[in-house]
Design a protein around this motif. Structure first.
Motif, PDB file in Angstrom:
ATOM      1  N   ARG A 109     -16.120   1.566 -27.567  1.00  0.00           N
ATOM      2  CA  ARG A 109     -14.858   2.234 -27.872  1.00  0.00           C
ATOM      3  C   ARG A 109     -14.336   1.680 -29.186  1.00  0.00           C
ATOM      4  O   ARG A 109     -14.323   0.465 -29.409  1.00  0.00           O
ATOM      5  CB  ARG A 109     -13.830   2.001 -26.766  1.00  0.00           C
ATOM      6  CG  ARG A 109     -12.426   2.488 -27.122  1.00  0.00           C
ATOM      7  CD  ARG A 109     -11.492   2.491 -25.943  1.00  0.00           C
ATOM      8  NE  ARG A 109     -11.897   3.540 -25.008  1.00  0.00           N
ATOM      9  CZ  ARG A 109     -11.212   3.856 -23.897  1.00  0.00           C
ATOM     10  NH1 ARG A 109     -10.096   3.188 -23.595  1.00  0.00           N
ATOM     11  NH2 ARG A 109     -11.637   4.811 -23.103  1.00  0.00           N
ATOM     12  N   GLN A 136     -18.267   9.394 -29.619  1.00  0.00           N
ATOM     13  CA  GLN A 136     -17.746   9.958 -28.378  1.00  0.00           C
ATOM     14  C   GLN A 136     -16.561   9.199 -27.789  1.00  0.00           C
ATOM     15  O   GLN A 136     -15.921   9.673 -26.853  1.00  0.00           O
ATOM     16  CB  GLN A 136     -18.874  10.028 -27.338  1.00  0.00           C
ATOM     17  CG  GLN A 136     -20.018  10.925 -27.740  1.00  0.00           C
ATOM     18  CD  GLN A 136     -19.546  12.330 -28.067  1.00  0.00           C
ATOM     19  OE1 GLN A 136     -18.939  13.004 -27.231  1.00  0.00           O
ATOM     20  NE2 GLN A 136     -19.829  12.792 -29.285  1.00  0.00           N
ATOM     21  N   ASP A 137     -16.259   8.021 -28.337  1.00  0.00           N
ATOM     22  CA  ASP A 137     -15.152   7.235 -27.768  1.00  0.00           C
ATOM     23  C   ASP A 137     -14.333   6.603 -28.895  1.00  0.00           C
ATOM     24  O   ASP A 137     -14.032   5.415 -28.875  1.00  0.00           O
ATOM     25  CB  ASP A 137     -15.693   6.154 -26.818  1.00  0.00           C
ATOM     26  CG  ASP A 137     -14.619   5.574 -25.906  1.00  0.00           C
ATOM     27  OD1 ASP A 137     -13.495   6.110 -25.886  1.00  0.00           O
ATOM     28  OD2 ASP A 137     -14.909   4.569 -25.224  1.00  0.00           O
ATOM     29  N   ASN A 160      -9.694  12.418 -29.643  1.00  0.00           N
ATOM     30  CA  ASN A 160      -8.662  11.461 -29.255  1.00  0.00           C
ATOM     31  C   ASN A 160      -7.773  11.120 -30.452  1.00  0.00           C
ATOM     32  O   ASN A 160      -8.022  10.171 -31.184  1.00  0.00           O
ATOM     33  CB  ASN A 160      -9.309  10.191 -28.697  1.00  0.00           C
ATOM     34  CG  ASN A 160     -10.233  10.480 -27.521  1.00  0.00           C
ATOM     35  OD1 ASN A 160      -9.806  11.026 -26.515  1.00  0.00           O
ATOM     36  ND2 ASN A 160     -11.504  10.133 -27.663  1.00  0.00           N
TER      37      ASN A 160
END
Length: 324
Positions: A109, A136-137, A160
């Motif tokens: 992350r 993806q994070d 995000n």
């Protein structure tokens, strides 16, 4: 309905970052500033205060000069990148560093703390978009509405994205170091973000961060920067981040003392404005060359007592003063 923010609520809002950096998690903190821009040092001190307040364990701290992308970082460790105002192509060194980190750590992350975003080149926008959306994070916090809207429109596919105030608000409140002995401090920037149509640098009693710091301070910074480079060549055996934390504490304390000596502040430095508010000083903030200061003020600070904004057209926002 419009949201009204106070200095208390801005600090509380930073707690929402716990959604992506949970309490007691382990992190690697990247891109801390190893230079004398006091605004960036205030961001760093706010970030460290955030980590401490929520029991977040910092395993390692690296600046952009001594971190080698590809260094082993366990997958359960969150990579946290410094916030600020250098996201984009105005300061390519720091943007390229962040992008290399994103590319090298697809399984961790990655959280980019609140940043103002500014680009001049279309190809650079596309490059950043492709790199960010491939991860993806990855979690990007925009520092004000204009940056949030830009990222939402131009980094299509970024999952995000949220808006969050500057990390320096975690330092609220700061007690003045001494009582005022002078009237108005003019802190006017002299770099590439200077707004020549609204500000006049070089007037008597005009300062910038580099003027507040003494020649001795600057020599100390230079020595640590040189040691940092030599340390990297030797495999980084010395705890540069620890040395810098103590030294930068003294630089921030000196700046707080300098501000404390004035009753009010006029500034084109965003963190001149934020520090004034942290010290509860009356202040006027002048917009910078591309609207960063006005965007930040209008997003978070327009309801803070005893603050005013001078905008691009030279007009000043007005609101009644509030006295404690």
């Amino acid at each position: 309905m419009a949201i009204t923010y106070s200095m208390d609520s801005l600090k509380e809002k930073l707690g929402e970052i716990l959604d992506v950096i949970p309490r007691h998690s382990s992190v690697v903190y990247l891109d801390y500033p190893l230079y004398g821009n006091v605004g960036d040092l205030l961001i760093m001190k706010g970030t460290e205060a955030f980590f401490k307040a929520y029991g977040i364990r910092v395993r390692e701290r690296w600046n952009a000069e001594n971190f080698i992308p590809g260094r082993n970082i366990p997958k359960n460790v969150i990579i946290v990148c410094q916030g600020g105002g250098n996201f984009g192509d105005l300061y390519p060194h720091f943007q390229q560093f962040r992008e290399r980190v994103v590319q090298h750590y697809p399984d961790n992350r990655i959280v980019i703390l609140p940043q103002s975003i500014y680009y001049e080149n279309e190809e650079n926008i596309k490059r950043t978009r492709d790199i960010l959306t491939a991860h993806q994070d990855l979690h990007l916090f925009a520092r004000e509405k204009a940056s949030f809207q830009f990222a939402a429109e131009r980094f299509e596919g970024l999952k995000n994205l949220r808006m969050m105030p500057d990390m320096a608000h975690q330092l609220w409140p700061i007690a003045p170091s001494e009582n005022p002995s002078a009237s108005v401090l003019r802190l006017i920037r002299t770099d590439k973000e200077a707004n020549s149509t609204l500000q006049t640098a070089g007037e008597p009693d005009t300062y910038d961060w580099n003027v507040i710091l003494s020649d001795k301070d600057k020599r100390g910074i230079k020595r640590l920067q040189t040691l940092n480079i030599l340390n990297k060549k030797a495999g980084n055996p010395l705890p540069i981040a620890s040395y810098w934390r103590r030294y930068s504490d003294s630089l921030v304390s000196k700046s707080i003392l300098f501000f404390s000596r004035y009753e009010s502040v006029v500034t084109s430095r965003l963190h001149g404005h934020i520090l004034s508010c942290l010290l509860q000083k009356e202040n006027v903030v002048i917009d910078n060359s591309y609207g960063k200061n006005a965007n930040y003020y209008n997003t978070w600070m327009k309801d803070i007592p005893n603050t005013k904004l001078i905008q691009k057209d030279g007009t000043k926002t007005e609101k009644p003063p509030v006295h404690a």
